[in-house]
Design a protein around this motif. Sequence first.
Motif, short mmCIF file in Angstrom:
data_model
loop_
_atom_site.label_atom_id
_atom_site.label_comp_id
_atom_site.label_asym_id
_atom_site.label_seq_id
_atom_site.Cartn_x
_atom_site.Cartn_y
_atom_site.Cartn_z
N TYR A 38 -12.58 3.65 1.61
CA TYR A 38 -12.67 3.63 2.47
C TYR A 38 -12.91 5.01 3.47
N TRP A 39 -13.82 5.96 4.00
CA TRP A 39 -13.14 7.31 4.60
C TRP A 39 -13.66 6.83 5.95
N THR B 170 1.33 5.36 0.72
CA THR B 170 0.81 6.11 1.83
C THR B 170 1.27 7.23 2.07
N MET C 119 -7.85 4.16 1.37
CA MET C 119 -8.24 4.56 2.17
C MET C 119 -7.84 5.44 2.99
N VAL D 209 1.02 -1.12 0.38
CA VAL D 209 -0.18 0.28 -0.29
C VAL D 209 0.73 1.07 0.06
N ARG E 108 -5.45 0.15 7.75
CA ARG E 108 -4.22 0.51 6.73
C ARG E 108 -4.71 -1.10 5.57
N ILE F 292 -7.71 7.99 6.69
CA ILE F 292 -8.11 8.00 7.58
C ILE F 292 -7.77 9.51 8.22
N SER G 149 -2.73 -0.22 -3.87
CA SER G 149 -3.47 0.62 -3.46
C SER G 149 -3.09 2.01 -2.70
N SER G 150 -3.64 2.57 -2.19
CA SER G 150 -3.43 4.01 -1.08
C SER G 150 -4.26 4.50 0.02
N CYS G 151 -2.98 4.66 0.60
CA CYS G 151 -3.82 5.17 1.82
C CYS G 151 -3.21 6.84 1.88
N VAL H 92 -7.04 -2.03 2.83
CA VAL H 92 -7.23 -2.23 1.31
C VAL H 92 -5.29 -2.88 1.59
N ASN I 72 5.73 -1.30 5.51
CA ASN I 72 4.63 -2.25 5.25
C ASN I 72 4.73 -2.79 5.75
#
Length: 701
Positions: A492-493, A466, A570, A464, A587, A572, A597-599, A590, A622
């Motif tokens: 996702y939020w 970030t 996602m 992911v 995290r 956050i 994917s990213s966060c 995802v 990660n």
Amino acid sequence: MKAPDANHATAQSVTILRGVGPTLAERLARLGIERLIDLLLHLPTRYEDRTRVVPIASLRPGARAVVDGEVQRVESTFRRRRTLLVALDDGSGVRLTLRFFHFSRAQQASLSRGQRLRAFGDVRSGSGGVEMVHPEYQLLRGDAVPEAPEHLTAMYPVTDGLGAPRLRSLVEQALRILARHPLPDPLAQVGTLVGLPSLNEAIRLLHLPPAQADLEALEAGRHPAQRRLVFEELLAHQLSQRLLRASLRTDPAPVIRADGALFDRFIASLSFSPTQAQRRVIEEIVTDLGDGQAMLRLVQGDVGSGKTLVGVAASLVAVEAGFQVALMAPTELLAEQHAISFEHWLRPLGVLSLRLTGRLKAAERRSALAALDSGEGQVVVGTHALFQEQVSFARLGLVVIDEQHRFGVHQRLALREKGLDSQGLAPHQLVMTATPIPRTLAMSAYADLDTSIIDELPPGRTPVRTAAVPTSRRAELVARIAQQCRSGAQVYWVCPLIEESEHLNVSAAQVRAESLAQALPELRVMLLHGRMASAERTATMADFKAGRGDILVATTVIEVGVDVPNASLMIIENAERLGLAQLHQLRGRVGRGTAQSSCVLLYEPPLGQLSRARLDIMRRSNDGFEIAEKDLELRGPGEVLGTRQTGVESFRVAELVRDADLLPDARALADTLLAGDGEARRTVALLTDRWVGKDARYGAV
Ligand code: ADP
Ligand code: MG
């Protein structure tokens, strides 16, 4: 065996000390002090140098100092708050003001003009020159000048009604007894301790350090006398945990063996095959289940490493061998998710999987309970409630505890007792956690568990990405979301728990969901939080998983276990306020599919130093194990493990992180002692009794 220390003078109750009646004994007990040895091992947390009385003229703000002087003037004022001001003069040319906010009439009367006193406190600069706020002081008689103490003054952890001066005088009495009856010191010849003070010297020195002692080392916990005691304490804890573990290992447990036909059918029904790491861990569990002794195994695996599959595999072995399985999840939401997956996987295999969650109607619940009692229900999924209620099992063979490393020795013992069947057989226990436990802590806090590690992620995962982004860029994010969702991704939020009141958190999530729905009218925005009815939550999760929603706005209820492989972004909010373990968990929702994917960690500037360090680690790594090690460095073991439950907090002198370098030697010596003869066994009994005392549970189980 009765511990040799039990007959020693220091095993006596503190009530033999002068001045210790029932009230004081009760206060001492609050500090964990019942025996003289407990008092002797109640060590100072700091020291103060009161050995030199200095001229008032030499005082500098910020220092702590002792001065002698004569009261020149006493004044009580009522400006803002009631204040007593005492001007002290020692002839050095400068006056010192003593400032009191709490004072009794008698105290005020005793501080009359001309009275001489010795005061000790923090120096600061006040309106009329240097002052001390609430100094400790002692009235001096006539011209007499008492000697300053020869020792550094010990500052102890105290409790209401029992202050440091009182503790100091009790410790002095105990030290006099110790001088006449030194403690047996079986470790005197141990190599690691060469060059360090002996046990008895160390105890004495730490309570009464000579004036020239290395104060810096003492405060850092690195003084040789501290190291001497730390080593012994670490050793004693190792011993007591290992004894506990050994006694649990001898618990007869059902022998669970199966040829694996059910498991093979399950694997064949999947669209993927288990990773090497999953296979290895399953092997380890199968071996444990079959050897007739209670398994106590911790499976550590990073988020997304596929622990559920391991849990299902273990369950199927037990079911095939004719036993029941209970799977326990930390939250209702996760229990529901697991219940759905288990039913989905197990029904085609002809295995009856039930759930016991808050969602059940009374009739469903009754029938589930009846099925477990009769043995017809083979697997049950639920929360802790599974073991708090009157659930009776026909033949419980295995308990799987998911996502729960904050589950201490005592809970494990309680669970085992609940699970004992009519023949006194204990169920096997498998604990799975996604929060990797730093090695330093695992060695000590989990000495009673065997550990398996899933050190491999399923193939095809991309790490992911970030980023940390200030809230001022929220609008940009919304545009990015729109773009991603158009190409089929789900988002996702997360509005994390930031307020004490769940109510406020929920409203933050509601507000966010509404504003996103307004900004992105073409997208389907869903909402999930802890105050929704359990059925509604499950339905929302199912909808999102089925792709009937684009954005899921949620509180941290989604922290563990939620598995929607198609979700690839996602956000956050308030990420700066969350701990590393929690961010990593979140995290982990995802990056479960093959898409990149990213966060995005949204933060409210300005960032404090600690928050910045945390967000940086999240951006760079990660790897759950690495993150856990950093978390430990930043926050200390109590926070990382969750306090109390683990016993880690019950150390008197040791601190796992600071003293980690002593652990390997302590462990090696524990091995030697436990393998040894009568003499070694006596040492084991002596040390565990001395340091762990009545908490040494191994005797009781
Ligand atoms: P966690 O360890 O976080 O509990 P899960 O058990 O929820 O992880 O698994 C994460 C995802 O990976 C799930 O969608 C699961 O079906 C999938 N998965 C598990 N094992 C494998 C595997 N060997 N190959 C591919 N996907 C797997
Ligand atoms: Mg999981």
